[in-house]
Write an enzyme that holds these catalytic residues in place. Structure first.
Site, PDB file in Angstrom:
ATOM      1  N   TRP A 341     -11.455  -0.916   3.110  1.00  0.00           N
ATOM      2  CA  TRP A 341     -11.206  -1.317   4.505  1.00  0.00           C
ATOM      3  C   TRP A 341     -12.302  -0.819   5.439  1.00  0.00           C
ATOM      4  O   TRP A 341     -12.438  -1.280   6.557  1.00  0.00           O
ATOM      5  CB  TRP A 341      -9.840  -0.799   4.980  1.00  0.00           C
ATOM      6  CG  TRP A 341      -9.765   0.705   5.221  1.00  0.00           C
ATOM      7  CD1 TRP A 341     -10.287   1.691   4.428  1.00  0.00           C
ATOM      8  CD2 TRP A 341      -9.157   1.376   6.329  1.00  0.00           C
ATOM      9  NE1 TRP A 341     -10.010   2.925   4.961  1.00  0.00           N
ATOM     10  CE2 TRP A 341      -9.318   2.763   6.125  1.00  0.00           C
ATOM     11  CE3 TRP A 341      -8.483   0.947   7.464  1.00  0.00           C
ATOM     12  CZ2 TRP A 341      -8.832   3.721   7.020  1.00  0.00           C
ATOM     13  CZ3 TRP A 341      -7.989   1.901   8.353  1.00  0.00           C
ATOM     14  CH2 TRP A 341      -8.174   3.269   8.131  1.00  0.00           C
ATOM     15  N   ASP A 342     -13.104   0.127   4.952  1.00  0.00           N
ATOM     16  CA  ASP A 342     -14.216   0.669   5.736  1.00  0.00           C
ATOM     17  C   ASP A 342     -15.045  -0.467   6.348  1.00  0.00           C
ATOM     18  O   ASP A 342     -15.522  -0.374   7.471  1.00  0.00           O
ATOM     19  CB  ASP A 342     -15.151   1.514   4.853  1.00  0.00           C
ATOM     20  CG  ASP A 342     -14.427   2.614   4.092  1.00  0.00           C
ATOM     21  OD1 ASP A 342     -13.289   2.385   3.647  1.00  0.00           O
ATOM     22  OD2 ASP A 342     -15.017   3.695   3.907  1.00  0.00           O
ATOM     23  N   GLU A 480      -4.236   9.637   3.658  1.00  0.00           N
ATOM     24  CA  GLU A 480      -3.951   9.575   2.213  1.00  0.00           C
ATOM     25  C   GLU A 480      -3.399  10.888   1.647  1.00  0.00           C
ATOM     26  O   GLU A 480      -3.124  10.968   0.457  1.00  0.00           O
ATOM     27  CB  GLU A 480      -5.217   9.163   1.456  1.00  0.00           C
ATOM     28  CG  GLU A 480      -5.655   7.739   1.790  1.00  0.00           C
ATOM     29  CD  GLU A 480      -6.970   7.361   1.126  1.00  0.00           C
ATOM     30  OE1 GLU A 480      -7.686   8.269   0.652  1.00  0.00           O
ATOM     31  OE2 GLU A 480      -7.291   6.156   1.116  1.00  0.00           O
ATOM     32  N   LYS A 592      -5.104  13.723   6.873  1.00  0.00           N
ATOM     33  CA  LYS A 592      -6.479  13.576   6.384  1.00  0.00           C
ATOM     34  C   LYS A 592      -7.410  12.939   7.421  1.00  0.00           C
ATOM     35  O   LYS A 592      -8.574  13.292   7.535  1.00  0.00           O
ATOM     36  CB  LYS A 592      -6.465  12.714   5.125  1.00  0.00           C
ATOM     37  CG  LYS A 592      -7.833  12.532   4.489  1.00  0.00           C
ATOM     38  CD  LYS A 592      -7.745  11.729   3.206  1.00  0.00           C
ATOM     39  CE  LYS A 592      -9.091  11.590   2.524  1.00  0.00           C
ATOM     40  NZ  LYS A 592      -9.082  10.721   1.361  1.00  0.00           N
ATOM     41  N   GLN A 593      -6.906  11.940   8.127  1.00  0.00           N
ATOM     42  CA  GLN A 593      -7.793  11.192   9.023  1.00  0.00           C
ATOM     43  C   GLN A 593      -6.954  10.462  10.058  1.00  0.00           C
ATOM     44  O   GLN A 593      -5.729  10.377   9.926  1.00  0.00           O
ATOM     45  CB  GLN A 593      -8.617  10.200   8.217  1.00  0.00           C
ATOM     46  CG  GLN A 593      -7.810   9.102   7.559  1.00  0.00           C
ATOM     47  CD  GLN A 593      -8.561   8.449   6.414  1.00  0.00           C
ATOM     48  OE1 GLN A 593      -8.493   8.906   5.288  1.00  0.00           O
ATOM     49  NE2 GLN A 593      -9.272   7.385   6.715  1.00  0.00           N
TER      50      GLN A 593
HETATM   51  C1  BGC Z   1     -10.644   7.571   2.837  1.00  0.00           C
HETATM   52  C2  BGC Z   1     -10.379   6.081   2.914  1.00  0.00           C
HETATM   53  C3  BGC Z   1     -11.687   5.355   2.684  1.00  0.00           C
HETATM   54  C4  BGC Z   1     -12.345   5.790   1.382  1.00  0.00           C
HETATM   55  C5  BGC Z   1     -13.705   5.167   1.193  1.00  0.00           C
HETATM   56  C6  BGC Z   1     -11.262   7.899   1.489  1.00  0.00           C
HETATM   57  O1  BGC Z   1     -11.533   9.261   1.424  1.00  0.00           O
HETATM   58  O2  BGC Z   1      -9.441   8.286   2.990  1.00  0.00           O
HETATM   59  O3  BGC Z   1      -9.859   5.750   4.177  1.00  0.00           O
HETATM   60  O4  BGC Z   1     -11.457   3.987   2.641  1.00  0.00           O
HETATM   61  O5  BGC Z   1     -12.493   7.180   1.379  1.00  0.00           O
HETATM   62  O6  BGC Z   1     -14.562   5.561   2.204  1.00  0.00           O
END
Ligand code: BGC
Length: 735
Positions: A341-342, A480, A592-593
């Site tokens: 999704w980035d 996550e 996490k984010q």
């Molecule tokens: C992040 C995801 C991201 C992925 C790739 C993961 O650590 O939590 O949101 O899509 O890394 O960058």
């Protein structure tokens, strides 16, 4: 224009930063990317050239990965028999003769996408030479790469030997993807290889030519064909050599990619370095014309912002709509070149506003991969299209189910491929954003609508009826650390947005494109019952909300988890996930984010009154450890938009330097693409407050105290618009 604010310079080579800097100094042109390894090599180096779309699934590996292509950089130089290069250590007397490097400078000129390196070198004979290297991957003709080396005798009259190699003996950190039978050419100044991936059968052809004044002989080698020349220099004399390399794959041409590469090599040779470079420079000037943001009052952030912009631009496919940008661009092997999704939520938006054609290419990748998304939905018992969490060339789900073994040999089950389902909505959101900003109706009618609608069909079949409301169980939101939760507010609320947008779109198509409306109603089976169901779901979806605290609840039960004061865990260069462990972190409130904060970024004021949004911020920001590089830039964006300028700047400063400072410690595996795209959004949407209001663009700035002015250009509905946002009360930073 201050050139130094367009340049990234390294004045000292540090072996412990070798991999990090190979990533930073990557060059590319949207077709391929090449890490900044040295021409002459260095022990432990990780050179890599990654070509969009060339994936292979090797036996004994869990998933396919982007394949490391033959190394076209190799140029070895001997000065009176002493190999040019950085001296590693003087303690080992068994080493071959070594010289001395007195000084070294490497510069990435981001304005021209040109990498330069020069060094002053003394050979064992006592001769001293200055060696200057330059390289670029042409943006004007993406199949062409050029290198130039200039050797100047500063002292003595040395004999110089130069060997130019294509090294096809390459792997992905030991994993072999190319079959052992390579075709090679070694014909005087021209060398070439043709190699085929073992499982996916992609063919790659690469040809090189060493151009110089003297005679050139070739050395045939099964996988490393070379051209070699030898000449003498008198004091103060300079020799200039050019190496041109061309690449094609079976994705570009039906027959022999090597033949195509050879033909292109002849064309490039005719043009020569100067014309190739001026065409390349002109294309880059056009890119920067709309991609550059100018910040007055903050040179450090200005330069870093150019660096982040440079990196997503070199990764964005120019002419190919069947490939997309992986989480680590084409600059490293991290995440195996997989697309997340980035791309849609972090990289596509700045491209929509500054290079709409590039954004369209990326969205077309998802359109072409609808069959893979439909397969995934069907395999899981749902209708419509359910995009893979990790995607490659086939569009099928390629998320590994297990992690690599940790230090103690244990592996962790990865659930994202099963349950991080919000990606389908993220893609729909990007399509909608593209259409709102560009007004590209043709794209919406023919391609985009099908993406938005068939993913809505998926959600309609995915939601669960629970009494008089709808719920969604077993989800992974952006955070996550908390896997497989029921009723993630991010997911549930975005699904409401998705279904409402889909309903609006069906009406819009009926009014403005009735033929397309009929086609889609038929092929996607958009019956009146289905649309009524969508309306019902959108109206009755459960949105976890705490009335007393007036906040969105990340998921029910979140606040019953152990509270861990994240700010106490400083200083640290690692995530709390690494500190507390995978199982414990899930039992805590550490995030996490950006999750609820991401929801605020996407929906803005639609999500709720300002008071609630501020409450959300004050609740979730202190609980977030930014274990993902995607996090700080979203926080910068949202904080700036909410007027929390100090913390917004702190987050922006962190985000824009993630790769430059390697504060995640893993830049060696590639650039953090999402962070690069999102800092642009933080500045334009956050600090400058650019938004569409009643069909017009307006800015509502909240600039950091020391920024005097920000200028940028964006396309809106096909028109290029220019903005300068000023801060009359700016207080310059004390030097
Ligand atoms: C992040 C995801 C991201 C992925 C790739 C993961 O650590 O939590 O949101 O899509 O890394 O960058």
């Amino acid at each position: 224009m201050l050139e130094r604010l367009w340049q990234l310079t390294e004045l000292q080579f540090r072996p412990d930063e070798q991999h990090h800097h190979e990533t930073l100094f990557t060059i590319g042109n949207g077709y391929l990317g090449t890490r900044g390894a040295f021409e002459e090599g260095y022990p432990g180096e990780t050179p890599a050239t990654l070509v969009h779309g060339i994936y292979n699934h090797a036996p004994d590996t869990l998933v396919p990965e982007l394949v490391n292509a033959p190394n076209w950089l190799v140029l070895k130089i001997w000065v009176d028999g002493t190999p040019f290069g950085i001296v590693q250590s003087t303690e080992n007397h068994m080493r071959p003769p070594q010289g001395v490097i007195f000084g070294y400078e490497r510069t990435l000129d981001m304005r021209r996408a040109l990498l330069r390196r020069e060094a002053l070198f003394r050979a064992q004979s006592g001769a001293i030479v200055r060696v200057q290297f330059e390289r670029f991957a042409s943006l004007a003709d993406v199949h062409v790469m050029a290198q130039r080396v200039r050797v100047t005798a500063v002292e003595g009259n040395p004999t110089i030997e130069v060997e130019s190699v294509i090294d096809a003996d390459v792997s992905n950190q030991g994993v072999r993807h190319w079959r052992s039978d390579a075709t090679t050419i070694a014909d005087g100044d021209t060398t070439g290889v043709e190699v085929t991936t073992a499982q996916s059968n992609y063919v790659l052809g690469m040809a090189s030519r060493l151009l110089c004044d003297g005679a050139v002989e070739s050395i045939d080698d099964e996988r490393r064909p070379a051209s070699r020349t030898r000449f003498s220099l008198s004091r103060e004399q300079t020799a200039t050599l050019t190496k041109l390399t061309t690449v094609y794959t079976s994705r570009d041409v039906p027959n022999s990619p090597l033949e195509a590469a050879r033909a292109k090599l002849d064309e490039a040779t005719e043009l020569g370095w100067d014309l190739l470079f001026s065409a390349h420079e002109a294309e880059w000037a056009e890119y920067w014309d709309t991609a550059d943001i100018q910040i007055s009052g903050d040179d450090e952030v200005q330069r870093a912002l150019r660096f982040t912009t440079y990196h997503y631009l070199i990764a964005a496919p120019r002419f190919d709509e069947r490939v997309s940008i992986g989480a680590k661009t084409l600059s490293g092997l991290g995440y195996k070149g997989h697309v997340f999704w980035d791309t849609e939520l972090f990289i596509v938006p700045p491209l929509v506003l500054s290079q709409p054609q590039l954004a369209r290419n990326l969205l077309m990748y998802r359109y072409h991969n609808l069959p893979g998304a439909r397969n995934k939905a069907r395999a899981n018992g749902y209708e419509g299209a359910m995009y893979p969490w990790e995607s490659t060339d086939t569009g099928e789900e390629t998320t590994p189910q297990w992690s690599d073994p940790g230090a103690d040999g244990t592996r962790i089950r990865i659930w994202t491929g099963d349950n991080e389902q919000h990606i389908s909505t993220d893609i729909a959101y990007a399509v909608w954003l593209y259409w709102r900003w560009t007004g590209d109706d043709e794209f919406l009618r023919r391609y985009g609508a099908e993406i938005i609608l068939d993913t809505a069909v998926f959600w309609g079949s995915r939601v669960e009826k629970a009494g008089d409301r709808y719920e969604i169980s077993q989800q992974i939101g952006p955070d996550e650390y908390h896997e497989n939760v029921d009723n993630s507010v991010f997911v549930n609320r975005m699904v409401v947005w998705h279904l409402e947008t889909a309903l609006w779109l069906v009406d819009y198509l009926h009014q403005h494109a009735p033929d397309d409306a009929r086609r889609l109603v038929d092929t996607l089976d958009l019956t009146p019952d289905r649309l009524t169901h969508w309306r019902d779901v959108a109206d009755k979806m459960y949105i976890p909300f705490d009335e007393e605290r007036q906040i969105h609840v990340q998921f029910p039960g979140f606040f019953d988890l152990e509270y861990v004061p994240v700010p106490d865990y400083t200083p640290r260069t690692t995530s709390l996930h690494a500190i507390l462990g995978h199982h414990r972190i899930a039992q805590t409130q550490v995030i996490k984010q950006a999750d609820v904060v991401m929801l605020m970024a996407l929906l803005g004021d639609e999500l709720g009154p300002r008071e609630v949004l501020l409450n959300n911020w004050h609740t979730y920001y202190p609980r977030t450890d930014h274990g993902s590089s995607l996090s700080p830039a979203v926080h910068a964006w949202v904080a700036a938009w909410l007027g929390l300028t100090d913390v917004a700047y702190e987050m922006l400063y962190h985000a824009v330097h993630i790769d430059l400072h390697d504060n995640k410690g893993n830049v060696g595996q590639g650039i953090h693409a999402a962070a690069c795209g999102c800092v642009w959004q933080a500045v334009v949407f956050g600090f400058c407050g650019l938004q569409i209001e009643n069909g017009e663009l307006k800015t509502q700035p909240n600039l950091p105290k020391h920024w005097t002015e920000v200028s940028f250009r964006v396309y809106y509905q096909g028109q290029l618009r220019e903005f300068t946002v000023r801060n009359p009360e700016a207080v310059p930073l004390s030097q």
